[in-house]
Design a protein around this motif. Structure first.
Motif, PDB file in Angstrom:
ATOM      1  N   SER A  57       0.406  -0.846   0.450  1.00 38.76           N
ATOM      2  CA  SER A  57       0.169  -0.077  -0.471  1.00 38.76           C
ATOM      3  C   SER A  57       0.467   1.286  -0.046  1.00 38.76           C
ATOM      4  O   SER A  57       0.643   2.280  -0.526  1.00 38.76           O
ATOM      5  CB  SER A  57      -0.957  -0.295   0.814  1.00 38.76           C
ATOM      6  N   VAL A  58       1.744   1.090   0.472  1.00 40.93           N
ATOM      7  CA  VAL A  58       2.633   2.296   0.913  1.00 40.93           C
ATOM      8  C   VAL A  58       4.680   1.966  -0.199  1.00 40.93           C
ATOM      9  O   VAL A  58       5.035   0.986  -0.515  1.00 40.93           O
ATOM     10  CB  VAL A  58       3.450   2.698   2.143  1.00 40.93           C
ATOM     11  N   LYS A  59       4.639   3.165  -1.265  1.00 39.67           N
ATOM     12  CA  LYS A  59       5.903   3.410  -1.721  1.00 39.67           C
ATOM     13  C   LYS A  59       6.967   4.829  -1.761  1.00 39.67           C
ATOM     14  O   LYS A  59       6.474   5.033  -2.410  1.00 39.67           O
ATOM     15  CB  LYS A  59       5.773   3.393  -3.506  1.00 39.67           C
ATOM     16  N   PRO A  60       7.649   3.970  -0.407  1.00 45.57           N
ATOM     17  CA  PRO A  60       8.140   5.259  -0.428  1.00 45.57           C
ATOM     18  C   PRO A  60       8.911   6.028  -1.018  1.00 45.57           C
ATOM     19  O   PRO A  60      10.111   5.176  -1.997  1.00 45.57           O
ATOM     20  CB  PRO A  60       8.957   4.841   0.685  1.00 45.57           C
ATOM     21  N   LYS A  61       9.493   7.492  -1.464  1.00 46.22           N
ATOM     22  CA  LYS A  61      10.694   7.215  -1.401  1.00 46.22           C
ATOM     23  C   LYS A  61      12.734   6.901  -1.849  1.00 46.22           C
ATOM     24  O   LYS A  61      12.927   6.349  -1.761  1.00 46.22           O
ATOM     25  CB  LYS A  61      10.808   9.270  -2.507  1.00 46.22           C
ATOM     26  N   ASN A  62      12.147   7.037  -0.044  1.00 44.81           N
ATOM     27  CA  ASN A  62      13.215   6.403   0.599  1.00 44.81           C
ATOM     28  C   ASN A  62      13.441   5.576   1.141  1.00 44.81           C
ATOM     29  O   ASN A  62      12.345   5.758   3.269  1.00 44.81           O
ATOM     30  CB  ASN A  62      14.327   7.328   1.204  1.00 44.81           C
ATOM     31  N   SER A  63      12.706   4.174   1.118  1.00 46.87           N
ATOM     32  CA  SER A  63      12.451   2.789   1.750  1.00 46.87           C
ATOM     33  C   SER A  63      13.739   2.946   3.315  1.00 46.87           C
ATOM     34  O   SER A  63      13.466   2.339   4.166  1.00 46.87           O
ATOM     35  CB  SER A  63      13.219   1.314   1.083  1.00 46.87           C
ATOM     36  N   LYS A  64      14.913   3.080   2.996  1.00 40.40           N
ATOM     37  CA  LYS A  64      15.154   2.745   4.732  1.00 40.40           C
ATOM     38  C   LYS A  64      14.663   4.204   5.517  1.00 40.40           C
ATOM     39  O   LYS A  64      14.701   3.982   6.503  1.00 40.40           O
ATOM     40  CB  LYS A  64      16.887   3.385   4.521  1.00 40.40           C
ATOM     41  N   VAL A  65      14.624   5.579   4.987  1.00 36.59           N
ATOM     42  CA  VAL A  65      14.159   5.955   5.771  1.00 36.59           C
ATOM     43  C   VAL A  65      12.703   6.151   6.559  1.00 36.59           C
ATOM     44  O   VAL A  65      12.123   6.075   7.389  1.00 36.59           O
ATOM     45  CB  VAL A  65      14.449   7.819   5.846  1.00 36.59           C
TER      46      VAL A  65
END
Length: 99
Positions: A39-47
């Motif tokens: 459901s979520v596509k983050p720009k920076n997955s580590k953050v």
């Protein structure tokens, strides 16, 4: 088992803290449940993974407080658990919104 509720809440809180610690140290986005990753596509997955780890650690505070209150009275422990969970989840949305 006079303190069964408190013991269960302390174990649950410890399990959440261990998961949050592992997620914070590794910053591995794939440790999140698949339903949350889809459901979520983050720009920076580590953050994003680190922010979710902070939110999980904050949510672990509610069962710990409920367990402490449960040592005094079981009904008070349940009330503190519910109120604490609502407050912690509201604060967690503020933490994750900054990603």
């Amino acid at each position: 088992m006079e303190y069964g509720f408190s013991i269960l809440m302390f174990f649950f809180s410890a399990a959440l803290l261990i998961y949050a610690g592992i997620l914070a140290v590794t910053k591995d986005y794939t440790l999140l449940p698949r339903r949350a990753r889809v459901s979520v596509k983050p720009k920076n997955s580590k953050v994003y993974a680190f922010q979710i780890a902070k939110a999980v650690a904050l949510a672990a505070l509610a069962p710990a407080l409920g367990g402490l209150a449960g040592l005094w009275n079981g009904a008070a422990g349940a009330a503190v658990l519910i109120a604490g969970l609502v407050a912690c989840l509201w604060l967690s949305t503020k933490i994750v919104k900054n990603v």
